[in-house]
Design an enzyme around this catalytic site. Structure first.
Site, PDB file in Angstrom:
ATOM      1  N   LEU A 118       0.806  -1.223   0.000  1.00 58.95           N
ATOM      2  CA  LEU A 118       0.000   0.000   0.000  1.00 58.95           C
ATOM      3  C   LEU A 118       0.838   1.271   0.000  1.00 58.95           C
ATOM      4  CD1 LEU A 118      -2.728  -1.081   2.587  1.00 58.95           C
ATOM      5  CD2 LEU A 118      -2.974  -0.949   0.113  1.00 58.95           C
ATOM      6  N   ARG A 119       2.162   1.118  -0.112  1.00 56.10           N
ATOM      7  CA  ARG A 119       3.019   2.318  -0.092  1.00 56.10           C
ATOM      8  C   ARG A 119       2.667   3.271  -1.231  1.00 56.10           C
ATOM      9  NH1 ARG A 119       7.836  -0.877   1.221  1.00 56.10           N
ATOM     10  NH2 ARG A 119       8.213  -0.673   3.441  1.00 56.10           N
ATOM     11  N   GLY A 120       2.398   2.710  -2.404  1.00 54.30           N
ATOM     12  CA  GLY A 120       2.069   3.548  -3.558  1.00 54.30           C
ATOM     13  C   GLY A 120       0.848   4.408  -3.311  1.00 54.30           C
TER      14      GLY A 120
END
Length: 367
Positions: free
Chosen positions: A300-302
């Site tokens: 979920l970093r993006g």
């Protein structure tokens, strides 16, 4: 009263003359082109929690010059005098343990103003040089925690620049990324543990011809800017002439851009103050996550970084609501390095991000 801010550059004051003469630095406002790099750096200054910038591109394209110019552009910060960690005098998240103890005891805290630190990490640096070392003999003999601070201590509340990061030992890159993500550096040896704040903007640069970073490490950089050698002859001449003017008479060149520098500095300060008030509509957040899902981005970093970068851009433009245009300007920078690499595919990853963005948002990214 505690001052707890999201940004390590938030306590900023107008630039004041310093007693020690400093070497002139090329002004940020005078840098021509390389918009991706400049935008990524500015957004990370507004919100360091974006997670730093990886700058990949040709040699001799002004990477180091731009980063030094950014550090010089930032207003001076207030630090505790004689503290090796650039501790904040009132924000506990940016204080060393010794300063916290002194504040809790009601001791007077002496402060000084200094430029935002810009630390260059040499390619051959050891882990001890980066993290700092504990003097075990002194600790055992005198019963005190004798700590020799490293580069992470110097970089607290500043910028840590790693040139040729793709040639750096993977373990060291991991250490840097861990410290940048947590905001703390912990050194442990023989049962003795010391930690100090290490809140900095991590900037890595490199030439893709000399090797890529492992995807697991690349993914942890918040943004990824690509820079190319300027091809337009007119622009090349302008860049060369500017550099010549600066080298011949730095004071006159700096004076020429002083008003622009001050305006940009004021814009950054205003953006840092406005950032907590910026909102992003739920529907836009869903579409950002839809783009990430369709691109098969791991984790979920993006999603998180794209949301943060879009908010920082809105704050930079003086707005409290994120628009589709804000997302369009940052999404390629936030996602292109997170796509799975197919060695047989010749399509540029930035183009793929733009194509999916257009399908989901119904808006084309301006080039």
């Amino acid at each position: 009263m505690w001052h707890n801010s999201q940004c390590c550059f938030c306590d900023v004051m107008p630039v004041t003359a310093t007693a020690v003469p400093r070497r002139p630095v090329f002004p940020f406002a005078a840098i021509v082109g390389q918009d991706e790099m400049k935008l990524s750096l500015l957004l990370n200054v507004i919100d360091p929690k974006i997670g730093g910038v990886m700058i990949m591109g040709d040699r001799g394209t002004g990477k180091s010059t731009t980063i030094r110019a950014l550090a010089d552009l930032l207003p001076e910060i207030e630090v505790v005098a004689d503290d090796p960690f650039n501790s904040h005098p009132s924000d506990p998240d940016l204080m060393s343990d010794a300063v916290k103890v002194a504040v809790a005891a009601g001791e007077p805290i002496h402060t000084i103003k200094k430029k935002v630190p810009m630390v260059d990490l040499p390619l051959g640096a050891t882990e001890d040089r980066v993290c700092g070392t504990i003097d075990i003999e002194k600790a055992l003999a005198e019963g005190v925690k004798a700590f020799e601070p490293g580069l992470l201590a110097k970089a607290n509340r500043g910028i840590l620049y790693v040139d040729e990061v793709n040639l750096l030992d993977d373990h060291l890159v991991d250490v840097l990324l861990d410290a940048a993500a947590s905001g703390w550096n912990t050194v442990e040896r023989e049962g003795i543990s010391i930690r100090h704040p290490a809140r900095f903007v991590l900037v890595g640069s490199g030439n893709p011809e000399e090797g890529e970073l492992r995807p697991q490490l690349l993914d942890r950089f918040g943004m990824h800017a690509e820079i190319r050698t300027v091809k337009d002859p007119t622009l090349r001449v302008e860049i060369v002439e500017q550099r010549s003017q600066f080298d011949q008479n730095p004071e006159a060149f700096l004076a020429k851009y002083q008003a622009q520098q001050e305006a940009l500095q004021a814009k950054l300060v205003a953006a840092q103050a406005l950032l907590p008030k910026v909102t992003i509509d739920h529907e836009l957040r869903v579409k950002i996550s839809q783009v990430c899902a369709e691109l098969d981005v791991d984790g979920l970093r993006g999603d998180i970084v794209t949301n943060r970068a879009a908010k920082a851009l809105a704050a930079f433009e003086g707005r409290t609501e994120v628009t589709v245009e804000d997302i369009a300007r940052v999404i390629v920078l936030c996602l292109r390095h997170r796509l799975r690499k197919d060695p047989l595919e010749s399509i540029d990853s930035g183009y793929k991000v733009g194509k999916v963005f257009q399908e989901v948002f119904g808006v084309e990214i301006a080039t």
